[in-house]
Design a protein around this motif. Structure first.
Motif, PDB file in Angstrom:
ATOM      1  N   TRP A   1       0.807  -0.977   0.001  1.00  0.00           N
ATOM      2  CA  TRP A   1      -0.166   0.113  -0.131  1.00  0.00           C
ATOM      3  C   TRP A   1       0.977   1.042   0.119  1.00  0.00           C
ATOM      4  O   TRP A   1       0.304   2.291  -0.410  1.00  0.00           O
ATOM      5  N   TRP A   2       2.106   0.978   0.622  1.00  0.00           N
ATOM      6  CA  TRP A   2       3.003   2.417   0.530  1.00  0.00           C
ATOM      7  C   TRP A   2       3.487   2.619  -1.136  1.00  0.00           C
ATOM      8  O   TRP A   2       3.549   3.617  -1.552  1.00  0.00           O
ATOM      9  N   GLY A   3       3.702   1.325  -1.723  1.00  0.00           N
ATOM     10  CA  GLY A   3       4.052   1.270  -3.146  1.00  0.00           C
ATOM     11  C   GLY A   3       3.079   1.904  -3.984  1.00  0.00           C
ATOM     12  O   GLY A   3       3.316   2.687  -5.060  1.00  0.00           O
ATOM     13  N   LEU A   4       1.822   1.397  -3.797  1.00  0.00           N
ATOM     14  CA  LEU A   4       0.714   2.195  -4.498  1.00  0.00           C
ATOM     15  C   LEU A   4       0.558   3.565  -4.366  1.00  0.00           C
ATOM     16  O   LEU A   4       0.081   4.320  -5.229  1.00  0.00           O
ATOM     17  N   PHE A   5       0.870   4.075  -3.047  1.00  0.00           N
ATOM     18  CA  PHE A   5       0.811   5.505  -2.667  1.00  0.00           C
ATOM     19  C   PHE A   5       1.601   6.168  -3.543  1.00  0.00           C
ATOM     20  O   PHE A   5       1.677   7.312  -3.920  1.00  0.00           O
TER      21      PHE A   5
ATOM     22  N   PRO B   1       2.754  16.288  -5.643  1.00  0.00           N
ATOM     23  CA  PRO B   1       2.964  16.324  -4.398  1.00  0.00           C
ATOM     24  C   PRO B   1       1.485  16.971  -3.643  1.00  0.00           C
ATOM     25  O   PRO B   1       1.295  16.592  -2.680  1.00  0.00           O
ATOM     26  N   VAL B   2       0.854  17.699  -4.620  1.00  0.00           N
ATOM     27  CA  VAL B   2      -0.621  18.001  -4.126  1.00  0.00           C
ATOM     28  C   VAL B   2      -1.405  16.580  -4.034  1.00  0.00           C
ATOM     29  O   VAL B   2      -2.039  16.554  -2.903  1.00  0.00           O
ATOM     30  N   VAL B   3      -1.566  15.915  -4.920  1.00  0.00           N
ATOM     31  CA  VAL B   3      -2.425  14.601  -4.856  1.00  0.00           C
ATOM     32  C   VAL B   3      -1.886  13.865  -3.789  1.00  0.00           C
ATOM     33  O   VAL B   3      -2.615  13.103  -3.116  1.00  0.00           O
ATOM     34  N   ALA B   4      -0.484  13.736  -3.661  1.00  0.00           N
ATOM     35  CA  ALA B   4       0.026  12.994  -2.397  1.00  0.00           C
ATOM     36  C   ALA B   4      -0.244  13.246  -1.208  1.00  0.00           C
ATOM     37  O   ALA B   4      -0.739  12.578  -0.358  1.00  0.00           O
ATOM     38  N   ALA B   5      -0.239  14.686  -0.686  1.00  0.00           N
ATOM     39  CA  ALA B   5      -0.836  15.200   0.288  1.00  0.00           C
ATOM     40  C   ALA B   5      -2.114  15.084   0.631  1.00  0.00           C
ATOM     41  O   ALA B   5      -2.511  14.778   1.709  1.00  0.00           O
ATOM     42  N   ALA B   6      -2.895  15.017  -0.513  1.00  0.00           N
ATOM     43  CA  ALA B   6      -4.689  14.773  -0.580  1.00  0.00           C
ATOM     44  C   ALA B   6      -4.839  13.215  -0.005  1.00  0.00           C
ATOM     45  O   ALA B   6      -6.010  13.056   0.390  1.00  0.00           O
ATOM     46  N   THR B   7      -4.075  12.371  -0.453  1.00  0.00           N
ATOM     47  CA  THR B   7      -4.443  10.925  -0.074  1.00  0.00           C
ATOM     48  C   THR B   7      -3.572  10.299   0.908  1.00  0.00           C
ATOM     49  O   THR B   7      -3.575   9.010   1.084  1.00  0.00           O
ATOM     50  N   VAL B   8      -2.507  10.840   1.604  1.00  0.00           N
ATOM     51  CA  VAL B   8      -1.371  10.129   2.245  1.00  0.00           C
ATOM     52  C   VAL B   8      -2.225   9.605   3.330  1.00  0.00           C
ATOM     53  O   VAL B   8      -1.692   8.579   4.164  1.00  0.00           O
TER      54      VAL B   8
ATOM     55  N   SER C   1      -4.582   7.470   3.629  1.00  0.00           N
ATOM     56  CA  SER C   1      -4.796   6.161   3.063  1.00  0.00           C
ATOM     57  C   SER C   1      -3.527   5.065   3.484  1.00  0.00           C
ATOM     58  O   SER C   1      -3.867   4.159   4.314  1.00  0.00           O
ATOM     59  N   PRO C   2      -2.288   5.381   3.031  1.00  0.00           N
ATOM     60  CA  PRO C   2      -1.458   4.455   3.542  1.00  0.00           C
ATOM     61  C   PRO C   2      -1.299   4.307   5.098  1.00  0.00           C
ATOM     62  O   PRO C   2      -0.924   3.468   5.672  1.00  0.00           O
ATOM     63  N   LEU C   3      -1.466   5.661   5.771  1.00  0.00           N
ATOM     64  CA  LEU C   3      -1.144   5.817   7.006  1.00  0.00           C
ATOM     65  C   LEU C   3      -2.460   4.858   7.951  1.00  0.00           C
ATOM     66  O   LEU C   3      -2.112   4.300   8.848  1.00  0.00           O
ATOM     67  N   VAL C   4      -3.602   4.905   7.415  1.00  0.00           N
ATOM     68  CA  VAL C   4      -4.644   4.177   8.033  1.00  0.00           C
ATOM     69  C   VAL C   4      -4.542   2.730   8.021  1.00  0.00           C
ATOM     70  O   VAL C   4      -4.368   1.951   8.723  1.00  0.00           O
TER      71      VAL C   4
END
Length: 268
Positions: free
Chosen positions: A203-207, A214-221, A223-226
């Motif tokens: 799941w970190w790989g898919l992230f 970086p904006v999309v990454a910040a908006a979805t980070v 998910s792998p944290l959960v």
């Protein structure tokens, strides 16, 4: 990111939610018919696969990079179907899971409706949340960059770690001489949970596939944290080790073996 179709992505989230809900409701109907709610565990991986496929379909023509869209969909489907097949094989011939027995014993009112609220709908919501990077990657314009390729490598490492760990454990349990013993060989000598660590990497790989923006990454980070929390502190490692705490040899195993991240075993 300038040009990212946030509106289309939002609509796609709605379609993904419908896909996750459909999988969970179908699974609930089968489980009620069989009187076996452990079936929901089989649906966890396939629910992610369904979300990926639906997200791929509804995002067509929205400007996302074709290679990234195919890659993120394929990787999610491969992982999800492998996991579902593994759990189905592992549970064949077994009765209800002790976790669900304990939960349903406390159900106020109808047990099945309680399971629907507390297990199926909750898992559907988690599938939707955790899969946000998979959904977002479908709309990301521009060719895959270094982060995306790194994500593919991390995903592959995770899938291999998870698959090999599951195979090693299945072979160990198949030997009657190992009944009641703790699996402490192969990958299981480096980490007490190679399957959960593999999921973590997947799941970190898919992230990473959305980290070229970086904006999309910040908006979805989140998910792998959960997912990381679920694997380490939620229903994964923590709950399993609580269940195994009284097994002979488990204390010694924990003393010499890393709890999650693979490390060389400690010498006794």
């Amino acid at each position: 990111m300038s040009g990212y179709p946030w509106g289309a992505f939002g609509q796609g989230v709605g379609a993904a939610a419908a896909a996750a809900l459909a999988v969970m409701l179908l699974t609930f109907a089968i489980a009620v018919a069989k009187g076996l709610h452990r079936i929901v565990d089989i649906a966890w991986g396939p629910a992610f696969a369904a979300v990926a496929v639906v997200s791929y379909a509804v995002s067509a023509g929205e400007g996302g990079d074709g290679v990234r869209r195919l890659v993120v969909t394929a990787l999610t489907v491969i992982w999800g179907l492998r996991l579902g097949a593994h759990i189905a094989r592992r549970g064949r011939g077994h009765g209800e899971d002790a976790r669900y027995e304990a939960m349903l014993a406390k159900a106020p009112g109808n047990r099945d409706l309680y399971a629907l609220r507390m297990v199926y709908l909750l898992q559907g919501a988690l599938v939707l949340l955790v899969s946000l990077p998979v959904q977002a990657a479908q709309y990301l314009p521009g060719a895959m960059g270094p982060a995306g390729y790194a994500g593919c490598a991390v995903w592959l490492a995770g899938l291999l770690f998870e698959g090999v760990g599951d195979w090693q454990l299945a072979r160990f349990k198949a030997d009657p001489a190992h009944r009641g013993r703790i699996m402490d060989r192969g990958l299981w000598s480096w980490t007490r949970h190679p399957n959960y660590f593999g999921d973590f990497c997947v799941w970190w790989g898919l992230f990473l596939l959305v980290c070229d923006d970086p904006v999309v990454a910040a908006a979805t980070v989140a998910s792998p944290l959960v997912m990381s929390f679920l694997l380490i502190g939620g229903s994964g490692k923590r709950l399993l080790e609580r269940h195994m705490a009284d097994r002979p040899g488990f204390a010694e195993y924990t003393a010499r073996t890393s709890g999650f991240f693979p490390l060389p075993p400690k010498r006794s």
